[in-house]
Design a protein around this motif. Sequence first.
Motif, PDB file in Angstrom:
ATOM      1  N   VAL A  33      47.584  34.005  51.477  1.00 50.62           N
ATOM      2  CA  VAL A  33      48.098  34.013  50.117  1.00 50.62           C
ATOM      3  C   VAL A  33      47.487  34.675  49.034  1.00 50.62           C
ATOM      4  O   VAL A  33      48.145  34.755  47.899  1.00 50.62           O
ATOM      5  N   THR A  34      46.394  35.294  49.325  1.00 50.77           N
ATOM      6  CA  THR A  34      45.836  36.045  48.393  1.00 50.77           C
ATOM      7  C   THR A  34      46.266  37.538  48.469  1.00 50.77           C
ATOM      8  O   THR A  34      46.405  37.937  49.665  1.00 50.77           O
ATOM      9  N   LYS A  35      46.094  38.257  47.203  1.00 48.94           N
ATOM     10  CA  LYS A  35      46.664  39.789  47.721  1.00 48.94           C
ATOM     11  C   LYS A  35      45.350  40.454  48.025  1.00 48.94           C
ATOM     12  O   LYS A  35      45.495  41.720  48.384  1.00 48.94           O
ATOM     13  N   TYR A  36      43.997  39.912  47.943  1.00 45.56           N
ATOM     14  CA  TYR A  36      43.137  40.708  48.465  1.00 45.56           C
ATOM     15  C   TYR A  36      42.545  40.210  49.771  1.00 45.56           C
ATOM     16  O   TYR A  36      42.804  38.962  50.123  1.00 45.56           O
ATOM     17  N   LYS A  37      41.575  40.840  50.352  1.00 47.02           N
ATOM     18  CA  LYS A  37      41.019  40.552  51.802  1.00 47.02           C
ATOM     19  C   LYS A  37      39.681  39.751  51.316  1.00 47.02           C
ATOM     20  O   LYS A  37      38.693  40.792  51.045  1.00 47.02           O
ATOM     21  N   ASN A  46      31.806  41.895  45.906  1.00 52.01           N
ATOM     22  CA  ASN A  46      32.723  41.751  44.932  1.00 52.01           C
ATOM     23  C   ASN A  46      32.348  40.100  44.541  1.00 52.01           C
ATOM     24  O   ASN A  46      32.900  39.247  45.317  1.00 52.01           O
ATOM     25  N   LEU A  47      31.581  39.810  43.553  1.00 52.38           N
ATOM     26  CA  LEU A  47      31.189  38.538  43.112  1.00 52.38           C
ATOM     27  C   LEU A  47      32.203  37.422  42.863  1.00 52.38           C
ATOM     28  O   LEU A  47      32.003  36.339  42.938  1.00 52.38           O
ATOM     29  N   ALA A  48      33.395  38.054  42.116  1.00 51.64           N
ATOM     30  CA  ALA A  48      34.346  37.371  42.003  1.00 51.64           C
ATOM     31  C   ALA A  48      35.139  36.636  43.116  1.00 51.64           C
ATOM     32  O   ALA A  48      35.475  35.353  43.361  1.00 51.64           O
ATOM     33  N   VAL A  49      35.176  37.544  44.158  1.00 55.52           N
ATOM     34  CA  VAL A  49      35.878  37.084  45.257  1.00 55.52           C
ATOM     35  C   VAL A  49      34.974  36.123  45.879  1.00 55.52           C
ATOM     36  O   VAL A  49      35.452  34.838  46.489  1.00 55.52           O
ATOM     37  N   SER A 101      49.404  35.088  31.500  1.00 53.26           N
ATOM     38  CA  SER A 101      49.019  36.273  31.044  1.00 53.26           C
ATOM     39  C   SER A 101      47.866  36.873  31.885  1.00 53.26           C
ATOM     40  O   SER A 101      47.387  37.840  31.648  1.00 53.26           O
ATOM     41  N   ILE A 102      47.373  35.953  32.710  1.00 57.90           N
ATOM     42  CA  ILE A 102      46.357  36.549  33.836  1.00 57.90           C
ATOM     43  C   ILE A 102      46.718  36.471  35.142  1.00 57.90           C
ATOM     44  O   ILE A 102      47.404  35.470  35.603  1.00 57.90           O
ATOM     45  N   ARG A 103      47.055  37.438  35.999  1.00 62.04           N
ATOM     46  CA  ARG A 103      47.251  37.784  37.319  1.00 62.04           C
ATOM     47  C   ARG A 103      46.157  37.113  37.967  1.00 62.04           C
ATOM     48  O   ARG A 103      45.139  38.270  38.244  1.00 62.04           O
ATOM     49  N   VAL A 104      45.751  36.207  38.213  1.00 58.85           N
ATOM     50  CA  VAL A 104      44.526  35.466  38.885  1.00 58.85           C
ATOM     51  C   VAL A 104      44.108  36.485  40.015  1.00 58.85           C
ATOM     52  O   VAL A 104      43.177  36.813  40.083  1.00 58.85           O
ATOM     53  N   ASP A 105      45.219  36.407  41.039  1.00 59.84           N
ATOM     54  CA  ASP A 105      44.717  37.200  42.420  1.00 59.84           C
ATOM     55  C   ASP A 105      44.379  38.710  42.089  1.00 59.84           C
ATOM     56  O   ASP A 105      43.306  39.078  42.609  1.00 59.84           O
ATOM     57  N   GLU A 106      44.924  39.284  41.221  1.00 62.07           N
ATOM     58  CA  GLU A 106      44.624  40.607  40.757  1.00 62.07           C
ATOM     59  C   GLU A 106      43.359  40.776  40.032  1.00 62.07           C
ATOM     60  O   GLU A 106      42.412  41.641  40.380  1.00 62.07           O
ATOM     61  N   GLU A 107      43.026  39.840  38.987  1.00 63.63           N
ATOM     62  CA  GLU A 107      41.756  39.840  38.460  1.00 63.63           C
ATOM     63  C   GLU A 107      40.527  39.731  39.384  1.00 63.63           C
ATOM     64  O   GLU A 107      39.488  40.052  39.126  1.00 63.63           O
TER      65      GLU A 107
END
Length: 135
Positions: A33-37, A46-49, A101-107
């Motif tokens: 369901v997320t756009k990133y792997k 990637n610390l955010a991921v 206003s924030i694309r959570v997955d993209e950010e």
Amino acid sequence: MNSFWENVFVDTAAVYSVVILCTFVFLAVFELVTKYKNWEEIKKGNLAVAMATGGKIFGIANIFRFSIEHNDALLTSIAWGTVGFILLLLGYFIFEFLTPSIRVDEEIGKGNKAVGLISMIISIGLSFVIGASII
């Protein structure tokens, strides 16, 4: 044979094994369901991921903790753990929806640590609420 299944070590091993398996399955669903792997991004640093994924892992484990604590039967614990996971997943979608206003997955995929941290805290916080409601 009944005494074998009633042994605390066998019971612990069974619960542990099932929760590990469920965690892998639930993380695979999050991956879908997320756009990133998740694991590719974590490997890149990637610390955010990593924070968002860590929050999901903690959230799943915490929900199972409550489920195991309140249920004697393994299948009942799995059922409540699954319900809890679905609610955690729903919480993720609500977070995305409530922040247009924030694309959570993209950010998170771009490495935005602030969004990753908030995602982690939401997963952890919701897991306590979900867990507390498990009977």
